[in-house]
Design a protein around this motif. Structure first.
Motif, mmCIF file in Angstrom:
data_model
loop_
_atom_site.group_PDB
_atom_site.id
_atom_site.type_symbol
_atom_site.label_atom_id
_atom_site.label_comp_id
_atom_site.label_asym_id
_atom_site.label_seq_id
_atom_site.Cartn_x
_atom_site.Cartn_y
_atom_site.Cartn_z
ATOM 1 N N PHE A 44 -4.484 -2.435 2.286
ATOM 2 C CA PHE A 44 -4.580 -3.521 1.311
ATOM 3 C C PHE A 44 -3.788 -4.758 1.718
ATOM 4 O O PHE A 44 -3.770 -5.743 0.979
ATOM 5 N N GLY A 45 -3.143 -4.696 2.882
ATOM 6 C CA GLY A 45 -2.345 -5.821 3.335
ATOM 7 C C GLY A 45 -3.059 -6.648 4.384
ATOM 8 O O GLY A 45 -4.148 -6.295 4.846
ATOM 9 N N ILE A 96 -8.644 -11.471 2.120
ATOM 10 C CA ILE A 96 -8.378 -12.031 0.786
ATOM 11 C C ILE A 96 -7.458 -11.060 0.046
ATOM 12 O O ILE A 96 -7.857 -9.930 -0.271
ATOM 13 N N GLN A 97 -6.216 -11.500 -0.206
ATOM 14 C CA GLN A 97 -5.236 -10.648 -0.878
ATOM 15 C C GLN A 97 -5.758 -10.214 -2.245
ATOM 16 O O GLN A 97 -6.267 -11.028 -3.019
ATOM 17 N N GLY A 98 -5.656 -8.921 -2.512
ATOM 18 C CA GLY A 98 -6.110 -8.396 -3.798
ATOM 19 C C GLY A 98 -7.576 -7.998 -3.816
ATOM 20 O O GLY A 98 -8.022 -7.339 -4.764
ATOM 21 N N GLU A 99 -8.316 -8.402 -2.790
ATOM 22 C CA GLU A 99 -9.737 -8.041 -2.715
ATOM 23 C C GLU A 99 -10.074 -7.248 -1.459
ATOM 24 O O GLU A 99 -10.844 -6.294 -1.504
ATOM 25 N N SER A 100 -9.489 -7.660 -0.324
ATOM 26 C CA SER A 100 -9.829 -7.026 0.953
ATOM 27 C C SER A 100 -9.244 -5.618 1.038
ATOM 28 O O SER A 100 -8.153 -5.351 0.528
ATOM 29 N N ARG A 101 -9.987 -4.749 1.683
ATOM 30 C CA ARG A 101 -9.499 -3.397 1.976
ATOM 31 C C ARG A 101 -9.949 -3.034 3.384
ATOM 32 O O ARG A 101 -11.143 -3.018 3.682
ATOM 33 N N ALA A 102 -8.980 -2.745 4.253
ATOM 34 C CA ALA A 102 -9.298 -2.411 5.643
ATOM 35 C C ALA A 102 -9.867 -0.999 5.744
ATOM 36 O O ALA A 102 -9.555 -0.116 4.944
#
Length: 330
Positions: free
Chosen positions: A190-191, A234-240
């Protein structure tokens, strides 16, 4: 003719879920001292929530690898629950019951010990947590078993943040037989995109750790995975997406990506554009980055390493480990 220099012998731990494929476990076993089965739970009253881990412990024991039961305060959603920890730590009878149940489980399953992995412990419960681990060590060591504890990657005693404040490095070093530093997850799902275990950050943790704990009690955490981020992040939306190390390398080859190497982080990364025209960046580990991490073991005089986790096998990683060290069997 010069005599061949004897390799240093180190301890190697690997965390595994019961869902590990038998062939993956068997590939890892020659290069492990311990396999830590993830994870047992507990109730506020100190009852143990069992883990069906015989498929790990049995083959491990047959291969001369010792199984450790990992104890975590995970809730039904798989999140660390510090209120469960609080309830346990503020109830001496529950703690005594828990330690007795841990000992009974280890005996029943012919395991070697327990690894405490309580994360996000509240600051006010810090010393109680240390005391629980100490009580477990006294009880288990007397019966011939081992107690380890996994600690957050701190760089100072007064480091702020819920991940860090409940872990007392000096106290835990005195309480447990071995400490496993969780030196990974700087880059996480999430980072923002970055190395999972940048070497400069790992060094900062080890510099602090060896000032509080004898180096021969420390096992340095090593990640056995990488992450693929879609860009822009995008912080809070992206997930690796989490990747095995083999898949990370294969993906670079598949897209013809040039692999770069960050000198400060001592970690590889690359960019590619997928079939839908979306840009990605991948940070992972390769032989070069793993060698750099393994060098720290002898440099700091550490007891060894601990892989999070061994659910995927990376043959090249095992080769570099064998090239540098002898793996202890106990």
């Amino acid at each position: 003719m010069a005599e061949k220099q004897q390799k240093e012998t180190i301890l190697v731990n690997g965390y595994a879920y019961p869902s590990i494929a038998p062939e993956t476990l068997n590939a890892w076993l020659p290069d492990l001292t311990f396999v830590s089965t993830f994870s047992y739970g507990f109730t506020p009253e100190g009852q143990l929530i069992d883990l069906m881990d015989e498929n790990i412990a049995g083959p491990a024991q047959a291969a001369g690898v010792q199984a450790l039961m990992v104890l975590t305060p995970l809730d039904s959603q798989g999140a660390f629950n510090n209120e469960l920890v609080r309830a346990l730590l503020e109830n001496p009878q529950a703690q005594n019951r828990l330690v007795e149940n841990i000992l009974a489980n280890i005996r029943t399953k012919s395991m070697f010990g327990v690894d405490f992995d309580f994360e996000y412990v509240l600051p006010e419960n810090r010393d109680q947590y240390t005391n629980l681990v100490r009580a477990a060590r006294e009880k288990l060591n007397a019966a011939g078993y081992l107690v380890t504890a996994a600690l957050a990657p701190k760089t100072s005693a007064g480091q702020r943040g819920l991940l860090y404040e409940g872990h007392d490095y000096r106290g835990m070093g005195q309480a447990a037989n071995f400490i496993l530093t969780m030196t990974y997850e700087w880059g996480h799902a999430f980072g923002p995109p970055m190395a999972v275990a940048p070497l400069d950050q790992v060094r900062r943790v080890l510099d602090y750790a060896v000032s509080e704990i004898p180096p021969d009690q420390l096992l340095m955490g090593i990640p056995n995975y990488g992450y693929d981020w879609k860009l822009p992040f995008i912080q809070g939306e992206s997930r690796a997406e989490k990747l095995s190390l083999d898949e990370a390398a294969a993906r670079a080859a598949r897209y013809g990506a040039e692999v770069f190497f960050d000198e400060a982080a001592q970690s590889p990364y690359y960019y590619y554009t997928d079939g839908d025209g979306v840009s990605h960046v991948v940070w992972f580990e390769n032989v070069q980055s793993l060698r750099a991490k393994l060098t720290l073991v002898s440099e700091y005089g550490l007891a060894g390493i601990s892989y999070w986790n061994i659910m995927d096998y990376f043959p090249a990683g095992s080769e570099v480990l064998r090239e540098m060290y002898q793996v202890a069997k106990v």
